[in-house]
Write a protein that holds these residues in place. Structure first.
Motif, short mmCIF file in Angstrom:
data_model
loop_
_atom_site.label_atom_id
_atom_site.label_comp_id
_atom_site.label_asym_id
_atom_site.label_seq_id
_atom_site.Cartn_x
_atom_site.Cartn_y
_atom_site.Cartn_z
N SER A 166 1.07 -1.14 -0.01
CA SER A 166 0.14 -0.04 -0.01
C SER A 166 0.77 1.21 0.17
O SER A 166 1.86 1.50 0.90
N LEU A 181 -3.77 2.70 2.16
CA LEU A 181 -4.23 2.93 3.42
C LEU A 181 -3.03 3.38 4.21
O LEU A 181 -2.50 2.49 5.14
N SER A 182 -2.71 4.69 3.82
CA SER A 182 -1.85 5.22 4.93
C SER A 182 -2.31 5.75 6.20
O SER A 182 -2.93 6.56 5.92
N PRO A 183 -1.90 5.27 7.49
CA PRO A 183 -2.38 5.92 8.74
C PRO A 183 -2.16 7.11 8.86
O PRO A 183 -2.46 7.79 9.59
N ILE A 218 -5.26 8.86 6.75
CA ILE A 218 -6.71 8.48 6.81
C ILE A 218 -6.86 7.76 8.19
O ILE A 218 -5.87 7.40 8.94
N LYS A 248 -9.26 5.40 11.07
CA LYS A 248 -9.83 3.96 11.28
C LYS A 248 -10.90 3.87 10.45
O LYS A 248 -10.97 2.78 9.74
N GLU A 258 -12.11 5.56 7.76
CA GLU A 258 -11.81 5.63 6.41
C GLU A 258 -11.41 4.37 5.95
O GLU A 258 -11.69 3.86 4.97
N ALA A 259 -10.45 3.67 6.75
CA ALA A 259 -9.67 2.33 6.29
C ALA A 259 -10.61 1.44 6.34
O ALA A 259 -10.66 0.56 5.32
N ARG A 272 -12.83 1.83 3.22
CA ARG A 272 -12.00 1.33 2.08
C ARG A 272 -12.04 -0.25 1.77
O ARG A 272 -12.13 -0.72 0.73
N MET A 288 -2.21 0.02 12.75
CA MET A 288 -2.64 -0.41 11.39
C MET A 288 -2.99 -1.91 11.94
O MET A 288 -4.08 -2.76 11.22
N VAL A 326 -6.39 -2.50 13.20
CA VAL A 326 -7.48 -2.15 12.22
C VAL A 326 -7.71 -3.42 11.38
O VAL A 326 -8.97 -3.92 11.37
#
Length: 282
Positions: free
Chosen positions: A7, A32-34, A37, A39, A41-42, A45, A78, A81
């Motif tokens: 990612s 999916l870069s923390p 974005i 939690k 939003e992740a 997606r 991450m 998540v």
């Protein structure tokens, strides 16, 4: 089922493998870069992709290599998540430079591993571990020679009237450069770094123009000085690259590295296919 994920900030490539290493499906999500974005939003997606959502309970191992995952805090964030979304999976989160290292350097030799895509990064690979001398502070403070930095440079050149007229006319014809539109995308929409990187296509398409060539060469020289040359044996080992900027500007990269006594190694647009081979062997 095993999931391999590479990612960046813009997009994430996914490959699902069965226990024999056969490819079950491939897909893409938004990045999916923390760093950019949260939690919610992740998870949105992930839920948006039927093939990922529909198989989420069947995933036994998830290997995620992501931009913005260079610190323990971001790795833990991450991991949590993914553990929520993939309830039966063992989760491993590493920064995206590891994906670049494994894909470009399958023999695990000493090398310098660089990423030049939407963002940028550089690490020393000793054959087992990645070592960084420069901790990334994200796209606002760093990301030298990246797609988002080139986008910023082009917009500034256009608005400061530094861009030659024939290029500025062409630039304006290809993009909506209304200041309200630009500011809305930079300050109101998610992933402003990815938005800036969309302008890098213009730079690549017009790389033979003297004005553009200078932007490219200057940025690459800054990257060499700020990142690569911080490693003592930089001139003795290959320098590998991953990312669309490196891939489409390979000739320019080779020229700048050679001028600095550096050896250009492998250059890949995407590391995801190389990760399959790595995980088959490991």
């Amino acid at each position: 089922m095993k999931l391999l994920v590479d990612s960046g900030a813009t997009k994430a490539d996914w490959i699902a493998l069965d226990d024999e290493g056969n490819r079950l499906f491939t897909t893409q999500t938004l990045g999916l870069s923390p760093e950019v974005i949260n939690k919610e939003e992740a998870l949105e997606r992930l839920e948006a992709r039927f093939d990922i959502y529909n198989n989420r309970k069947d995933v036994s191992n998830l290997f995620f290599y992501g931009a913005g995952c260079g610190t323990d805090r971001m790795k833990t964030y991450m991991s949590n998540v993914f553990k929520e979304f993939f309830p039966n999976a063992d989760v491993v989160v590493k920064e995206d430079t590891y994906a670049a290292a494994y894909a470009t350097n399958p023999s695990n030799e000493k090398a310098i591993i660089c990423i030049l895509g939407t963002g940028s990064n550089c690490s020393y690979f000793d054959g087992e571990q990645l070592i960084q001398k420069v901790q990334s502070l994200g796209y606002i403070a760093m990301d030298d020679c990246s797609g988002n930095r080139f986008g910023r440079d082009l917009i500034r050149a256009y608005y400061f009237n530094k861009m030659p007229k024939h290029l500025s006319d062409k630039f304006a014809a290809e993009y909506n450069l209304d200041p309200d539109v630009i500011k809305h995308n930079l300050y109101k929409e998610p992933n402003p770094n990815a938005y800036l990187a969309t302008f890098a296509k213009f730079l690549i398409q017009n790389k033979e123009e003297a004005f553009i060539k200078k932007i490219i060469t200057d940025a690459m020289q800054v990257f060499v000085e700020n990142y690569i040359l911080q490693f003592d044996d930089a001139r003795e080992i290959p320098v590998h690259f991953v990312g669309s900027i490196a891939f489409y500007l390979k000739a320019e990269l080779d020229e700048v590295l050679s001028a600095n006594g550096l050896k250009l190694g492998n250059v890949l647009r995407r590391p995801i296919d190389g990760l399959i081979e790595y995980h088959e062997l490991n």
